[in-house]
Design an enzyme around this catalytic site. Structure first.
Site, PDB file in Angstrom:
ATOM      1  N   LYS A 299      -5.413 -38.587   3.158  1.00 19.32           N
ATOM      2  CA  LYS A 299      -5.926 -39.867   3.650  1.00 19.32           C
ATOM      3  C   LYS A 299      -7.447 -39.916   3.602  1.00 19.32           C
ATOM      4  O   LYS A 299      -8.040 -40.976   3.394  1.00 19.32           O
ATOM      5  CB  LYS A 299      -5.419 -40.073   5.083  1.00 19.32           C
ATOM      6  CG  LYS A 299      -5.932 -41.284   5.822  1.00 19.32           C
ATOM      7  CD  LYS A 299      -5.175 -42.546   5.447  1.00 19.32           C
ATOM      8  CE  LYS A 299      -5.756 -43.802   6.057  1.00 19.32           C
ATOM      9  NZ  LYS A 299      -5.480 -44.026   7.441  1.00 19.32           N
TER      10      LYS A 299
ATOM     11  N   LYS B 297     -12.748 -28.535   6.741  1.00 23.23           N
ATOM     12  CA  LYS B 297     -13.248 -29.597   7.621  1.00 23.23           C
ATOM     13  C   LYS B 297     -14.678 -29.312   8.077  1.00 23.23           C
ATOM     14  O   LYS B 297     -15.460 -30.236   8.285  1.00 23.23           O
ATOM     15  CB  LYS B 297     -12.316 -29.812   8.817  1.00 23.23           C
ATOM     16  CG  LYS B 297     -11.010 -30.482   8.395  1.00 23.23           C
ATOM     17  CD  LYS B 297     -10.276 -31.111   9.563  1.00 23.23           C
ATOM     18  CE  LYS B 297      -9.050 -31.870   9.090  1.00 23.23           C
ATOM     19  NZ  LYS B 297      -8.159 -32.303  10.181  1.00 23.23           N
TER      20      LYS B 297
ATOM     21  N   LYS C 113      -4.795 -31.954  -3.164  1.00 26.00           N
ATOM     22  CA  LYS C 113      -3.742 -32.535  -2.322  1.00 26.00           C
ATOM     23  C   LYS C 113      -4.023 -34.022  -2.068  1.00 26.00           C
ATOM     24  O   LYS C 113      -5.174 -34.413  -1.912  1.00 26.00           O
ATOM     25  CB  LYS C 113      -3.758 -31.767  -0.994  1.00 26.00           C
ATOM     26  CG  LYS C 113      -2.750 -32.193   0.024  1.00 26.00           C
ATOM     27  CD  LYS C 113      -2.921 -31.414   1.313  1.00 26.00           C
ATOM     28  CE  LYS C 113      -3.970 -32.041   2.210  1.00 26.00           C
ATOM     29  NZ  LYS C 113      -3.935 -31.572   3.602  1.00 26.00           N
TER      30      LYS C 113
END
Ligand code: TYM
Length: 332
Positions: free
Chosen positions: A199, A114, A196
């Site tokens: 979203k 992130k 993976k």
């Protein structure tokens, strides 16, 4: 409460969950309700570790709550609440932050990912996020935490923090165990099966959202990246097909051998269409339930208010004991 084991899990309010969220976690939560005491929560406080539009966050949180109900979580059977409604999570987070090492937080792969994705906002909350997650779990002394494989590292950290606290202050916290499904613990992107399903993927075709309509679901599966062979078999090196077989298996209950014989001699086109249809049909009741429940704002409010009250009462008991253990003066 009775002597059943306690389950805790949470999900970020992305509004509509991905098929990864669903297969790896949420669909398993409902069936656990009869065997365990279950506590589930929409983690809006975790969501603000990346920048959010406030109006959207509010709407997404309410939708996520309704969607959990549509996925079979019954607020009469489980404690179902919104994280920011229960202040003990933030309070316990502080104590746990003081028992979490900089070094261990630095090793978290999600923090690294992130930080790379949002280099202009590497905030302290993003860094200490796993301590808050530990607080979510430890506030209820949960035994088991049903999550997908990507949360394993965070759970490991929660275990370490619990053990460290227990060593410093005397045995207190239950050391939680991950509860990871055998099939579907990591659903992969439809466009890059080495990654993976997430979203935040920039390519909408990579991700099935569980509220997508049937045509959209089928279209996305038809475009799924596979390989240049034409054999529906589960084998190393066939990441795309392995992923589709995993998805098909988890919505139909068929094992890999049954799937291989069902599609023997057939092409990928037939297989992808079958996966798309099976997923869309499986999710149909979730879509219908969501449409119904999300309309009834008063009922939703009743549910999340009652859920928060129960969660607060439960976790306040833990927090008061923790405050005593660390040496804070009783407030009354
Ligand atoms: P979150 O919101 O990213 O994901 C919710 C759940 O979905 C699982 N999941 C997947 N499983 C399989 N394949 C995928 N592609 C996939 N993508 C997501 C996740 O493993 C997770 O179980 N930090 C957590 C939320 C959280 C939490 C907690 C969980 C906060 N406090 C306490 C358990 C206990 C998170 O961001 O999950």
């Amino acid at each position: 409460m009775n002597d059943k084991k306690l389950i805790f899990s949470g999900i970020q309010p992305t509004g509509t969950f991905t098929l990864g969220n669903y297969i790896g976690a949420v669909r398993n939560w409902g069936p656990l309700q009869d065997e365990y005491n279950c506590i589930y929560c929409v983690v809006d406080m975790h969501a603000i570790t990346v920048r959010q539009d406030p109006a959207k966050l509010r709407q997404n949180t309410l939708n996520s709550y309704a969607l959990l109900m549509a996925c079979g979580i019954d607020p009469e059977k489980s404690i179902l609440f919104i994280q920011s409604h229960v202040k003990t999570h933030a309070e316990l987070n502080w104590i746990l932050c003081c028992n979490t090492q900089f070094g261990e937080l630095s090793r978290m792969t999600q923090f690294k990912d992130k930080s790379q994705k949002h280099p202009d906002d590497i905030n302290a909350g993003l860094f200490t996020y796993p301590s808050l997650m530990a607080a979510d779990i430890l506030a209820y002394n949960a035994d088991l935490v049903p999550v997908g494989v990507d949360q394993k590292q965070h759970l490991e950290l929660a275990r370490n923090v619990a053990q460290r606290f227990n060593q410093r202050y005397g045995d207190f916290f239950t050391v939680p165990e991950a509860y990871i499904p055998k099939v579907g613990a990591k659903v992969m992107s439809l466009q890059d099966p080495a990654k993976k399903m997430s979203k935040s993927d920039d390519n909408p075709n990579a991700v099935i959202l569980i509220l997508d309509d049937k045509d959209t679901i089928i279209r996305k599966f038809k475009r799924a990246v596979t390989d240049s062979e034409a054999e529906v078999v589960y084998r190393e090196g066939k990441d795309g097909i392995n992923n589709l077989m995993t998805i098909y298996s988890s919505v139909t209950g068929k094992d890999f051998a049954a799937i291989e014989s069902e599609f023997a001699g057939k092409g990928y086109g037939d297989f992808k269409l079958a996966v798309g249809e099976a997923v869309a049909d499986h999710l149909e009741p979730v879509r219908t339930e969501f449409a119904r429940i999300s309309q009834d704002k008063a009922f939703l409010k009743e549910c999340y208010t009652a859920g928060a009250e129960k969660a607060l009462k439960y976790s306040q008991r833990t927090l008061s004991k923790v405050y005593r253990k660390v040496g804070f003066v009783d407030a009354r």
